[in-house]
Structure formats: C-alpha cells, structure tokens
Design a protein around this motif. Structure first.
Motif, mmCIF file in Angstrom:
data_model
loop_
_atom_site.group_PDB
_atom_site.id
_atom_site.type_symbol
_atom_site.label_atom_id
_atom_site.label_comp_id
_atom_site.label_asym_id
_atom_site.label_seq_id
_atom_site.Cartn_x
_atom_site.Cartn_y
_atom_site.Cartn_z
ATOM 1 N N ALA A 1 0.848 -1.337 -0.169
ATOM 2 C CA ALA A 1 0.161 -0.095 -0.115
ATOM 3 C C ALA A 1 0.669 1.257 -0.177
ATOM 4 C CB ALA A 1 -0.989 -0.037 1.480
ATOM 5 N N GLU A 2 1.650 1.329 0.797
ATOM 6 C CA GLU A 2 2.759 2.421 0.791
ATOM 7 C C GLU A 2 3.416 2.654 -0.474
ATOM 8 O OE1 GLU A 2 2.557 4.664 3.132
ATOM 9 O OE2 GLU A 2 4.455 5.744 2.499
ATOM 10 N N THR A 3 3.840 1.462 -0.910
ATOM 11 C CA THR A 3 4.771 1.668 -2.159
ATOM 12 C C THR A 3 3.820 2.110 -3.171
ATOM 13 O OG1 THR A 3 6.078 -0.299 -1.548
ATOM 14 C CG2 THR A 3 6.001 0.242 -3.865
ATOM 15 N N GLU A 4 2.433 1.907 -3.342
ATOM 16 C CA GLU A 4 1.722 2.360 -4.232
ATOM 17 C C GLU A 4 1.405 3.957 -4.201
ATOM 18 O OE1 GLU A 4 0.819 0.755 -7.013
ATOM 19 O OE2 GLU A 4 -0.490 2.721 -7.466
ATOM 20 N N ALA B 1 12.444 -4.173 6.167
ATOM 21 C CA ALA B 1 13.440 -5.020 6.856
ATOM 22 C C ALA B 1 12.993 -5.871 7.643
ATOM 23 C CB ALA B 1 14.436 -3.717 7.685
ATOM 24 N N GLU B 2 11.760 -5.535 8.363
ATOM 25 C CA GLU B 2 11.076 -6.442 9.464
ATOM 26 C C GLU B 2 10.438 -7.567 8.687
ATOM 27 O OE1 GLU B 2 7.349 -6.276 12.570
ATOM 28 O OE2 GLU B 2 7.706 -4.490 11.240
ATOM 29 N N LEU B 3 9.898 -7.520 7.433
ATOM 30 C CA LEU B 3 9.468 -8.608 6.596
ATOM 31 C C LEU B 3 10.548 -9.378 6.288
ATOM 32 C CD1 LEU B 3 7.292 -9.967 5.194
ATOM 33 C CD2 LEU B 3 7.841 -8.220 3.155
ATOM 34 N N ARG B 4 11.766 -9.151 5.986
ATOM 35 C CA ARG B 4 12.922 -9.897 5.564
ATOM 36 C C ARG B 4 13.375 -10.547 6.834
ATOM 37 N NH1 ARG B 4 16.098 -5.460 2.000
ATOM 38 N NH2 ARG B 4 15.063 -5.727 0.053
ATOM 39 N N GLY B 5 13.096 -9.986 8.025
ATOM 40 C CA GLY B 5 13.596 -10.806 8.967
ATOM 41 C C GLY B 5 12.562 -11.882 9.360
ATOM 42 N N LEU B 6 11.179 -11.714 9.344
ATOM 43 C CA LEU B 6 10.212 -12.788 9.392
ATOM 44 C C LEU B 6 10.286 -13.785 8.142
ATOM 45 C CD1 LEU B 6 7.212 -10.555 10.519
ATOM 46 C CD2 LEU B 6 8.484 -12.262 11.967
ATOM 47 N N GLU C 1 8.277 15.218 4.953
ATOM 48 C CA GLU C 1 7.424 14.372 5.517
ATOM 49 C C GLU C 1 7.640 12.984 4.397
ATOM 50 O OE1 GLU C 1 3.486 15.802 4.789
ATOM 51 O OE2 GLU C 1 3.925 17.239 6.650
ATOM 52 N N ARG C 2 7.937 13.042 3.233
ATOM 53 C CA ARG C 2 8.123 12.425 2.265
ATOM 54 C C ARG C 2 9.353 11.295 2.829
ATOM 55 N NH1 ARG C 2 7.843 10.435 -3.324
ATOM 56 N NH2 ARG C 2 9.200 8.456 -3.080
ATOM 57 N N ASP D 1 9.400 7.121 3.719
ATOM 58 C CA ASP D 1 10.485 6.172 3.323
ATOM 59 C C ASP D 1 11.268 5.542 3.970
ATOM 60 O OD1 ASP D 1 9.784 7.274 0.576
ATOM 61 O OD2 ASP D 1 11.703 8.462 0.365
ATOM 62 N N ARG D 2 11.296 6.118 5.314
ATOM 63 C CA ARG D 2 12.283 5.320 6.508
ATOM 64 C C ARG D 2 11.335 4.449 7.107
ATOM 65 N NH1 ARG D 2 14.497 10.704 7.071
ATOM 66 N NH2 ARG D 2 12.872 11.133 8.611
ATOM 67 N N ARG D 3 9.977 4.639 6.995
ATOM 68 C CA ARG D 3 9.152 3.617 7.769
ATOM 69 C C ARG D 3 8.907 2.497 6.791
ATOM 70 N NH1 ARG D 3 6.049 8.288 9.175
ATOM 71 N NH2 ARG D 3 4.551 8.011 7.550
ATOM 72 N N LEU D 4 8.697 2.840 5.626
ATOM 73 C CA LEU D 4 8.725 1.647 4.481
ATOM 74 C C LEU D 4 9.983 0.875 4.542
ATOM 75 C CD1 LEU D 4 7.219 0.394 2.196
ATOM 76 C CD2 LEU D 4 8.420 1.879 0.814
#
Lengths: 878, 377
Positions: free
Chosen positions: A378-381, A516-521, A503-504, A508-511
């Motif tokens: 969603a964020e990427t979009e 990174a979290e997804l890669r960890g899981l 803000e942008r 970007d940092r949150r994404l």
C-alpha cells in the motif's frame, strides 16, 4: 739526257729574266744562300719538261709571281745525241716552241711542241718515266723512294727486263695465288679451322657424331657384355641345374635323411622300452599296493565297528542340552522384537507432536509477514503517485539558488538611494505615493521616481551596464521555472515544498523499516513461508495414523517417559540375546561334531563292507591280489630285458650327431643348388630384359648407323685436311717461286746499289720489296734493320743511294737521266757527307748529277762545276 | 618320289648398310626383305613346298621387334610354303634371343624355328636334322649329333647347319667348324649349309647356298638360292643355282694413263647388267694422267654415278704426270711454272710422303690456272 741551260722569267721570285748557263753534263753544283731561288729553278725545270704549256695546274700557279705575270721557262738539253731547246709560257696567252739547236730551227709550236717533246722523251729516254725518282726536291730525300705503280715502276722494270729478260705472267700468278689463298682462308685460319667454314663444320659434325657414337657404343658394349653374361649364366645354369646332378644331390640328401630317421626311430624304440619298464614297475607296485590296501581295509573295518558303539550315548546327552539352549534363545528373540515395535510406535507419536508444534509457530510468523507485505504494498503504491521526489526538490533548490544569485547580481549592479531627512524635516519624499522613512535605503533595480511635493520628482534609473538585460531575462526565466516546479509539488512556496519533502523522507524510512522487518520474518519471502506451512501440514497428514494408535492420546511428556522405559527394557534384552545365541550355537556344534563322527564312521563302515564284499568272499579276493602281484613282477622282468637288448644296438650321441650333420649338409647342398639355379634364372631374366630392351630400341642399328656416319664424317674431314694440305703446299710452292722471281728481278738493282752502299756502310745489303721499295738494310754483324727504324740521317743517305742506283740502272739500259738533288744531305754528319760526295762524284761519271745547295762551305768539297745565275733576254715572241 | 626344296641362308635381316648414304642404304635394306618374295616365287617355279634357311636369318640379336617381324610377315604371305629357320652365329638360339622373342609373338603356322637339335619330320619319311647354334662360336661340331640321330629305316635325312667347312671360306666365316664328311657319316641325303655368302658345292651332298641378296663387294658368288631335288632312291641330289639378287655388287681396280682407258670398264659394266640402276659399284682408278685429263675423269665419274645405283670411286692414287708436256700448261706464268715444277717433282717421287698432297696441289693449280685463263670464273 743532259740539261745544258735553264732560263726563267716571271717565275716565282724571278720577275726579271734569269738564266743558269754552263751545265757541264757531269757534276753540276748550284750553291747559294737561302732565297736565292734554287728550288724555284728546280720546279721550273720539272714544269717545262713535264707539264704542257696550257696547264693551269697548281704547279703552274705555284710558280706564278705574287705580282702576277706569265711564267716563262726555257731549257736546253741533249737527248738522243741531239741538242734541243724548249720554251714555254704559262698563264694567259700560253705559248710553247721546241727548237732543234743543231739546225737552229723551230720544230714545233704550242701543243705540237708539248706532244713532240713528250714523244721524244718517251722514245729516246724510256727511263724518263722514272725522273720523279731521281729529281729530288727539298726534304724529299729524307724518305726512301717508293716507285709508283705506273710510270716509275714500269720504267725500272723496263730497265731490269732489258738486262734479265722479260718476266711473264706475274699478274696471272698473283690472281691464282690470291684465289688459292682465298680457298685456304675459307677453310682455315692461323689458329685452325675457320669458324663457320665448311672444314670447321665437318670437324664439328665429326666431333658431334663421335660423342653420339661413344654414348651409343658404350650402351651397345654393355649389351654385348650383358649377352656374354647371359651366356655365362646359361652355362652355369646348365651346370647347376643339371637334372642328374640335382637327382644325385636329392638321393644323397634322402639317404642321409633316411639314416638319421632310422636312428631316430631306434631312439624312439628305446624310449618306448623304457616307458614299458616304467609301466611294468608301476604295475608291480600297484599290485603290491592293492594287496596291502585290501588287508588294511579289513583291519580298519573292525576298528570302526568297535568305535561307533561308544559314541551313540554321548550323542543322546548332547541332544537334550541343545533343546534347552534353543528354548532360551527363542524367548530372548521374541522379547526383543516386541520392544522394538513399541519403541517405533512411540517414536511416530513423538514426531507428530513435534510437527504440530512447528506448524503452529510457522503459521504465526506467516500471519505477521502477510500483514507487513500488505502494508508495504500500500505504501509503495502511494509513494509511486507522490509528486514530491528528491529529483524535483533538488531541481527546485538549484533553480531557486540560481534565481537568487541572479537577483543578487542585479541588485548589486543597481544604484542605491539613501534617504536622509534633516532634523525636524517632514518626510516628504514619496515613492509611488508612499513617503519614505528617514534612513530608508532603496535599490533602484528599475527606474524609481521619487516625488517631493512642491519640489519635484527625482527619477533614478538603473545603470545600463553590459549584460544587465540578459541577466534580468535569466532571472525571470529562473523564476518562471521555480514557480512551475512549485506547482508540480503542489506547494505554495519553497518552505512548503521543503516541508512536504521532509514528510516524504519520513515515510520512506518507515517503509524501509517494514521491509526490513518482513525480511527478518521471511528471509525467503512470504511465499516460502506459505510453502513451509503447507509442507508441515502435509507431514502432519501423513502422521494421522499415529494419532489413532494405542499411544495416540499420550502427551508429549508421557510419550517421552514411555520411550525411556522401553529403551531400558530393550537394552536388557539386547544384552541377554548373545548369551542365549552362544549357548545354542555351542550345544549345536558339540552335537554336530559327534553326529558327524558317528555318521562318517558309519559311512566308512558301509563303504568298506561294500569294497570288501561279503565275509565269505574276502579270502578269495585276497588270493587274487596275491596272484596279480606275482604276475606284475614277471612282466617287469621281461620289459627290463627288452630294454637292455635295445640299448645295446642304439647309436651313441656322436654317431647320431654325425648322421644329422650329414643330412643337413646334403639338404643344404641341394637347397643351395636350387637357390643358385633360381638366382641364375632371375639374373638371366634381367639380362634378357636388358638385351630385349636394347633390341627394341634399335640400339645395334643406331650404333652401326652412327659408325657409318662417323666414317663418312671422318672421310669428309680427311678430304678437307687433304685440301688444306694441298692448298698449303701449293701456296708454299708459289711463295718459293715468287721469291726466286723476285731475286732475279732485283739482282740488277742490287748490282747498282752495292757500290754506293759499300762506300757509305761498308759490307751491307739492301732489301727491296716488290715494287722496288727499299724495305731494310742488312749490315755486317747485324740483323735486318727496317728502314723506318733507322735514323733520319741514315734514311736520307739510303734514299739518295737508292736513287743513284735507279739512275745508274736506267743509264745502263739506255738514255741516262740527270739526277737532281735539291738541298740534299741535310741530316748527315760530316763523315757520311764526305762518303756520299764520293758516291755523287762516282755517279756523275755515269750520268749528269745536279746538286742545289745552300751550304756552300760544306759542299765546296764536293767539287764539280759551279753554276751561277745570269741574266738573259727572252725571245721576242715570248 | 622326289623331295624338292629351296636351300638358302644368310639373309641377315636388319643389317645396316652404314657406309652408304641413307637413300641407298634404305634401298639395299629393302632388297634384303624383298628377296623373300623372290625366293617364294622361285620355290613355286621349282615346285618346292619347303624352304630351308641355313642360319643367319637376322643380322644380330639386338634388332628391333619390328625388324624381326617383317620377314615373318612376308613368309606368312607365302602360305603354301613351309619355312624352316635355323639359328646361325649372327642369330644364335639364346635365352631371350631373337628366337625367344619371336616365339613370344604370334608365329604363323608355316614358319618353323629349328632351335633344338631334334629330328623333325617335315613330310612323311623326310626328316630334317637341324644343328642350331647357341652362341657366336662353339667349340665342337654342332652337326656331330646327326651321326647317331635315329630316324625310321628308309627315311630321307637332310642336315641343316651353319658354320664353316674346315679349310674353306674367308674371314667372314663363323667360328664354327663342320666336318665336311658329315653328310656321309650321318647318312644324309643332303647337307644344307649356311655362313659362306657365295653359293658353293663342297661335295655332291654338301652345299653352301650363299646369301640371296649381296651385302658387300664379293670375292665369291653371292646373290642366288639353291633349288634342290632329292630322289627317294637315294641318288645324288640335283642342285640348281638360281639368281635371286636385285642388286649386283661390283668392285674393280683400273689403271689408266688416259681418258680413253675408261672405255674398257664402261663396256664391261654394260655387259654385266642390263639395268645400270642395279649396279652397286666400287672403282679404284690409279695411274699417271695428264693434268688436263683429270677434269675429264671427274666428268666421266659423275656421268657414271648418275646411271648406277651407287658409285664409290677412289682416285687417291691417280697422279699427274707432271712432265714437261704437263707443265707446259703453266707457260703463261713463269712464277706458276716454277711452282708447278717443284710440285711435279714431289708428285713424281714415290718415296716422298707428300706425293698425294703434291699431286692434289698440282691438279688444283691447273684448275685455278685454267679458271684464271678463262677469265677468273
């Protein structure tokens, strides 16, 4: 002929009439200094006697004075015993007359006078044609005379022939000789056959044929040699390949082979006899052995029968012990199998429980990962449609900076207006209707109009420095571009734009954190997780049977406890099992050993009983064995005797070797004869082939033809050689004949020249060439000296001597000619001059000698009549 | 019944006539082949069905195959005749010799090679005993075997051999000696011999046929074959010498002292042959002759050469007289006269080695003199 007087007028240097009178007819000498006119007078005499009065030749011109005139020459002379005077005037109006002085009468005029004078000279002085030889001008005496072919040589020849007779056919001889020489020259040169000539061609052809013949003949001789070789080979073949001889060799070889084969057969018979002895020995041993064996078997049977009874009781005890050991062994094995089955089932249940636990954990992780995945998507979009990109922000900042720089430069280049009121003064300076405060500072980037009410307006214009307009345009363009970028960023100004960009960056940092979290899981991605879960679910499905067994309801801890118990039991069973197995094996082995022994004994007993037969026959059999042994003994004795007999007649080793050698030699001799015959046939075949080839190429015929051609060529060469020999001999004969003729011709001249030569050169001989040329001088003790090689003085003296000899020869043959020397003996030394004077005086006793000289003192010794110049009066007609 | 045959020998086919110019040599060689046809004609005329050739059919072992076959083809043409060919000393029977080479070719049935000393029955009760040579020379009499050769009782025996009868012949003989009494010793009705190039009778039953076509200036009588008739009664042979040559070879020596002396030889030659074109002539003319006659002799020789097949003249010993009469030729020139006299002295001196050179020089001088007198042409 004698000269009596010479007179001239308008001749050369003599303009006036001058005369020489008083010639003695002997030795007359005109001596005088140079330029006296001696040579002119000499030439005048030659002209008047030898040249027609009408002549306009160079001789006439030469005598014509430079100042002009008509040369008049008059000479008085004696000829044929009569006195004459000839007078000629040359040049314009030429005239001539001949006067007979005895009659004092003119006998001819003009041309008739010329012709009559010539005719008189030819008739009365046949030697006059040679007057050129004896009338010698200045310097002419330096060279030996060379009589010309026509008049001079003819005059001399006439004088000689009047003495030696006529020489005929010399012209023919010359022509024939020339032709013979020509023919010889066509064939040979001094170095041999003339190149390109017929003789050379014949020689070349002969040499060429000889070469060809040598080559072909060598080849033919080789063939002849080959034929001889073939004959020898054939003779040898007849000798070697002779049938009776071959048969004898064959017979000899066969006999040798037969003898050797018989000896071989004898050896074979001995060997067979030995083998027979060996065989009989073996037979005898066998018979003895069979008898002993039969008896041993009977004893053994009895021994076995006794032993088998004791072993039966031991066998029964061993069977009971074996049954006990078998029972213990069976129980141990059954217990072990049961425990292993239970342990397996427990392991299955334990495995299923572990899968269930792993499935639950993996499902939880999968759930978290799928959530993160959705958020990231969603964020990427959202970010994909966000206009606030770092590129736009960078561009905006760059454009803004450039614009500010441009504005800065514009301002810097604009005039500054500083407002300053006096204390208490009213602020009445207005800009666009607004009053300017004290201390206000204005930058006139564009025209400023300051209004001061009641006073006026002050317009301040910006400068018009170079590039200002361009800079202003650039600034405006950058402003337009900045505003456009702000519109794209949906920002009102730079601050808002930078806020949006901040803000942008946060998003970007949150994404990035979520990723990174997804890669960890799920390092391998959510799909991999889903695959793992499905795999575990599948494994669980396979373990469902275990969930329904006797242990399906146990918990994990219960299963672990039960497994530990079963393991302990199984370990005990495992330890007991080898002992039971060993006891069983041991008892079975002991039983087997005894059973085998008993069985073997029984089998042996049965075997022996079968071999020995019934008890009743055994004695009879023993008797048979004894009889066989005796028969073998006898047979052995016979074979030994046979062997002894054969060995007595067997050839020994040497004899056998000799027989073999003989057979080998005979066979070798036969083989050699055959091989030689074969070689001879091959050699004959090769030789025949060579001969045949020579025959087919017609070698013999070519050689014969070449021999014939060579003979003909040799004949041609011989003919040329004979021709050359004949021509050489012919020319040699002609040379000799010519030399003889020449000697005969020259003899009168030699006779005249001899005395003069002797007077000057002592013993000397003059060599004359054909044509009466003086070639050389042969003096005593010297070789012949060529005239050209002599000194000028000697040449001069010889020249005068030869001329005196010519004059003497002519004088002796008839009418004498006067000799006239103009300025002679120029190169001669005093002694030679004196010797030559003697000759001149001697000559003057034979004929008139006139000497013209400029050397009075020297020539005073010559003597003779001195001539002098005098005046005269020409005839009025001239 | 009478047995008739032709006895010939020494054809020497392939012999080159090396001393002759190519044109004449070709004709002479051709005549040697053509004589085979004439022999065939002679055989027919004499009712003979056999031709016995007593050796030297070929001149050498090394003749080309074409030359070998040429006479064979001619003999094949005369198919009514049987030709019996005996190897001689020029064409001995050797391994790979002419006969072996011929055997390797196709030989017509009417040509028989007798290269082994075996009795051959040529017609019923008529036997030929050949003595072929196997080398140019043999140590023993090759006909010796005929003495013991067997033949049926009453048969007619004909010996065929090549060699010389001892004490007979010339240097051209082979180095093969034959017993002159062989005919009687071997009970031969006739001994046909070859090697001697002239026909010759040795005894009543022994003959040399000679060459049918001469190849040299003869000392004997060449150029014929023998037509032989042998009566079965054992009577003496009837032998007829029949001319067969196409060319007549003549050599003569002639001493002359004038041109007129040449007339005698001219008459003799005219009497020898009807066709001068068949003459092969060698003349040696010698003697002393007037210088002015030399040219006439030369003309005479030129005329003769134009008429005959071949003329070979040797005038090296024809010398000028060089007497006063001769030297009178040179009276027009004392010098040439002197030269001629000195040459004449040498030409007249038989002991002077330069005699022929001086004679040639003198004749040449005469020619040059005449030419000069005629205007130098």
């Amino acid at each position: 002929m004698k000269i009596n007087a010479l007179r001239v007028r308008e001749v050369g240097r003599f303009d006036k009439p001058v005369a020489i009178e008083g010639f003695s007819g002997g030795l007359d000498v005109l001596a005088g200094p140079n330029e006296l006119g001696k040579s002119t007078l000499f030439r005048a005499l030659r002209l008047v006697l030898g040249v027609k009065h009408t002549s306009k030749s160079k001789d006439v011109e030469r005598l014509t004075p430079y100042s002009g005139g008509q040369p008049l020459i008059e000479a008085e002379f004696e000829l044929g015993g009569e006195a004459w005077r000839i007078t000629k005037r040359y040049g314009k109006g030429p005239r001539a007359q001949l006067v007979d002085l005895a009659k004092d009468a003119i006998v001819a005029r003009n041309s008739e006078a010329d012709e009559l004078l010539t005719e008189m000279l030819e008739r009365n002085a046949s030697g006059f044609g040679a007057h050129g030889l004896v009338w010698v001008g200045q310097k002419e005496s330096l060279q030996a005379p060379q009589p010309d072919v026509r008049g001079e040589r003819g005059a001399l020849m006439a004088a000689i022939e009047s003495e030696v007779g006529t020489m005929v056919g010399s012209g023919t001889a010359d022509a024939v000789r020339a032709r013979a020489q020509e023919q010889l020259d066509e064939l040979v040169t001094k170095r041999g056959a003339k190149k390109g000539g017929r003789y050379a061609a014949a020689l070349e052809r002969q040499a060429d044929l000889q070469k060809q013949f040598d080559v072909e003949n060598d080849a033919l001789e080789a063939v002849v040699s080959t034929q001889a070789e073939l004959d020898a080979l054939q003779a040898r073949l007849v000798q070697v390949g002779d049938a009776p001889q071959i048969a004898a060799l064959q017979e000899k070889a066969k006999a040798s082979v037969d003898a050797r084969e018989e000896a071989e057969r004898q050896r074979l018979r001995v060997r067979q006899a030995k083998e027979a002895v060996q065989f009989c020995t073996n037979e005898q041993k066998t018979a003895q052995s069979a008898l002993a064996d039969f008896r041993a078997k009977i004893a053994r049977l009895a021994e076995l029968t006794d032993g088998v009874c004791g072993e039966e009781a031991q066998l029964s005890e061993l069977r009971q012990a074996a049954e006990v050991a078998q029972s213990a062994y069976d129980k141990s094995r059954t217990d072990g199998e049961r425990l292993r089955e239970e342990e397996h089932k427990l392991q299955l249940v334990k495995g299923r429980l572990e899968i269930v636990a792993r499935l639950e954990a993996k499902s939880r992780v999968l759930e978290g990962a799928e959530r993160l995945d959705r958020e990231i998507a969603a964020e990427t979009e959202r970010m994909r449609s966000d206009p606030v990109t770092s590129e736009r922000i960078d561009r905006l900042q760059r454009v803004n900076n450039q614009h500010q720089l441009a504005e800065g430069r514009i301002s810097a280049e604009s005039p500054t207006v500083q407002v300053s009121y006096e204390a208490g003064a009213k602020q009445q300076i207005f800009l666009r209707g607004e009053a300017l405060a004290d201390g206000s500072s204005l930058r006139a980037r564009e025209s400023l109009v300051l209004e001061i009410p009641g006073i006026g307006r002050v317009e301040i214009a910006p400068g018009d420095g170079e590039g200002r307009e361009e800079l202003v345009a650039r600034s405006q363009a950058l402003l337009v571009e900045r505003d456009e970028l702000l519109r794209e960023l949906v920002a009102a100004d730079m601050a808002e734009a930078l806020e949006l960009f901040s803000e942008r960056q946060k998003r970007d940092r949150r994404l990035a954190s979520a990723i990174a979290e997804l890669r960890g899981l799920a390092p391998d991605g959510a799909a991999s997780l889903r695959s793992d879960v499905a795999d575990l679910e599948n494994q669980l499905g396979q373990c469902e049977e275990a969930a329904h067994g006797e242990f399906g309801e146990l918990s994990t801890e219960e299963v672990s406890e039960r497994l530990q118990f079963v393991a302990t039991e199984l370990e005990a069973a495992r330890k007991a099992y080898p002992e039971c197995a060993a006891a069983l094996k041991s008892s079975a082995a002991a039983l087997g050993v005894v059973q085998t022994t008993v069985s073997a004994r029984r089998q042996r007993i049965e075997e022996l009983e079968r071999l020995l037969g019934s008890q009743d026959n055994r004695e009879e059999v023993a008797l048979k064995f004894e009889a066989g042994a005796r028969a073998a003994d006898e047979k052995l004795g016979d074979s030994v005797r046979t062997l002894t007999a054969l060995e007595e007649v067997l050839p020994d080793g040497d004899a056998l070797t000799e027989l073999s050698d003989r057979a080998s030699q005979a066979a070798k001799a036969l083989e050699e004869a055959r091989q030689e015959a074969s070689r001879l046939r091959e050699a004959m075949s090769a030789a025949s082939a060579r001969i045949e080839m020579a025959g087919d190429t017609g070698l013999g015929r070519r050689v014969a033809e070449l021999e014939g051609e060579l003979q003909r060529a040799a004949g041609d060469v011989a003919e040329f050689e004979a021709e050359v020999d004949a021509l050489n001999l012919l020319l040699e004969a002609m040379d000799e004949a010519r030399e003889k003729a020449r000697e005969r011709l020259l003899a009168p001249l030699q006779k005249r020249v001899g005395p003069y030569l002797s007077a000057v050169f002592g013993s000397a001989h003059a060599q004359f060439a054909e044509g009466f040329w003086l070639e050389g001088l042969k003096r005593h003790g010297r070789n012949v000296e060529s005239i050209d090689m002599l000194s000028d003085g000697t040449q001069e003296q010889l020249g005068l001597i030869v001329r005196l000899a010519y004059a003497k020869l002519i004088a002796d043959s008839g009418e004498a000619l006067p000799v006239i020397f103009d300025d002679p003996l120029v190169y001669s030394d005093a002694e030679r001059i004196q010797q030559m004077f003697g000759g001149l005086r001697e000559a003057a006793s034979q004929h008139q000698v006139v000497v013209l000289t400029c050397r009075e003192p020297i020539f005073s010794a010559l003597g003779g009549t001195r001539l002098e110049l005098s005046s005269w009066r020409p005839d009025a007609d001239f | 019944m009478t047995f008739r045959f032709i006895h010939t020998s020494d054809w020497q086919i392939g012999k080159p006539f090396r001393n002759f110019e190519e044109r004449v040599a070709g004709r002479l060689e051709g005549a040697r082949l053509a004589v085979i046809d004439r022999i065939a004609a002679i055989a027919q005329e004499h009712d003979a069905r056999h031709v016995l050739v007593a050796g030297d059919i070929y001149d050498a072992q090394s003749v080309p195959l074409k030359t070998l076959m040429q006479p064979i083809h001619r003999m094949e043409q005369a198919h009514r005749l049987t030709w019996w060919l005996l190897p001689g000393n020029h064409d001995p029977a050797r391994a790979q010799g002419v006969w072996a080479r011929l055997r390797a070719e196709r030989l017509p049935d009417n040509v028989r090679i007798l290269d082994t000393p075996d009795v051959v029955e040529v017609e019923p009760s008529v036997f030929v005993l050949p003595a072929p040579l196997t080398a140019r020379s043999v140590a023993s009499d090759p006909t010796a075997w005929m003495d013991v050769a067997e033949s049926p009782s009453g048969a007619m025996r004909i010996g065929l051999a090549h060699g010389s009868i001892k004490g007979f012949g010339s240097g051209e003989e082979s180095a093969v000696s034959i017993d002159p009494d062989r005919a009687s010793k071997a009970r031969l009705a006739y001994m046909a011999l070859g090697d001697w190039h002239g026909s010759a009778k040795i005894n009543a039953r022994t003959w040399y046929a000679g060459t049918p076509e001469p190849d040299r200036y003869p000392d004997n009588a060449p150029g014929s074959v023998l037509a032989v008739s042998l009566p079965d009664s054992g009577g003496s042979p009837e032998v007829q010498v029949v001319d067969s040559a196409a060319f007549v070879w003549v050599k003569r020596e002639l001493e002359i002292s004038s041109v007129a002396d040449l007339a005698g030889i001219a008459r003799e030659l005219a009497g020898l042959v009807s066709d001068p074109g068949s003459l092969v002539l060698r003349l040696r003319i010698f003697g002393r002759l007037r210088l002015e006659d030399f040219a006439e002799v030369e003309r005479w020789c030129g005329d003769l050469e134009a008429k005959v097949q071949y003329l070979e003249v040797d005038t090296s010993a024809l010398l000028p007289r060089a007497d006063d009469d001769d030297l009178g030729l040179f009276s027009a020139s004392e010098e040439l006269g002197e030269a001629a006299r000195s040459l004449g002295i040498i030409a007249g001196d038989d002991d002077d080695a330069r005699q022929p050179i001086a004679a040639a020089a003198l004749t040449r001088l005469a020619v040059l003199m005449r030419r000069e007198a005629a205007g130098g042409a």
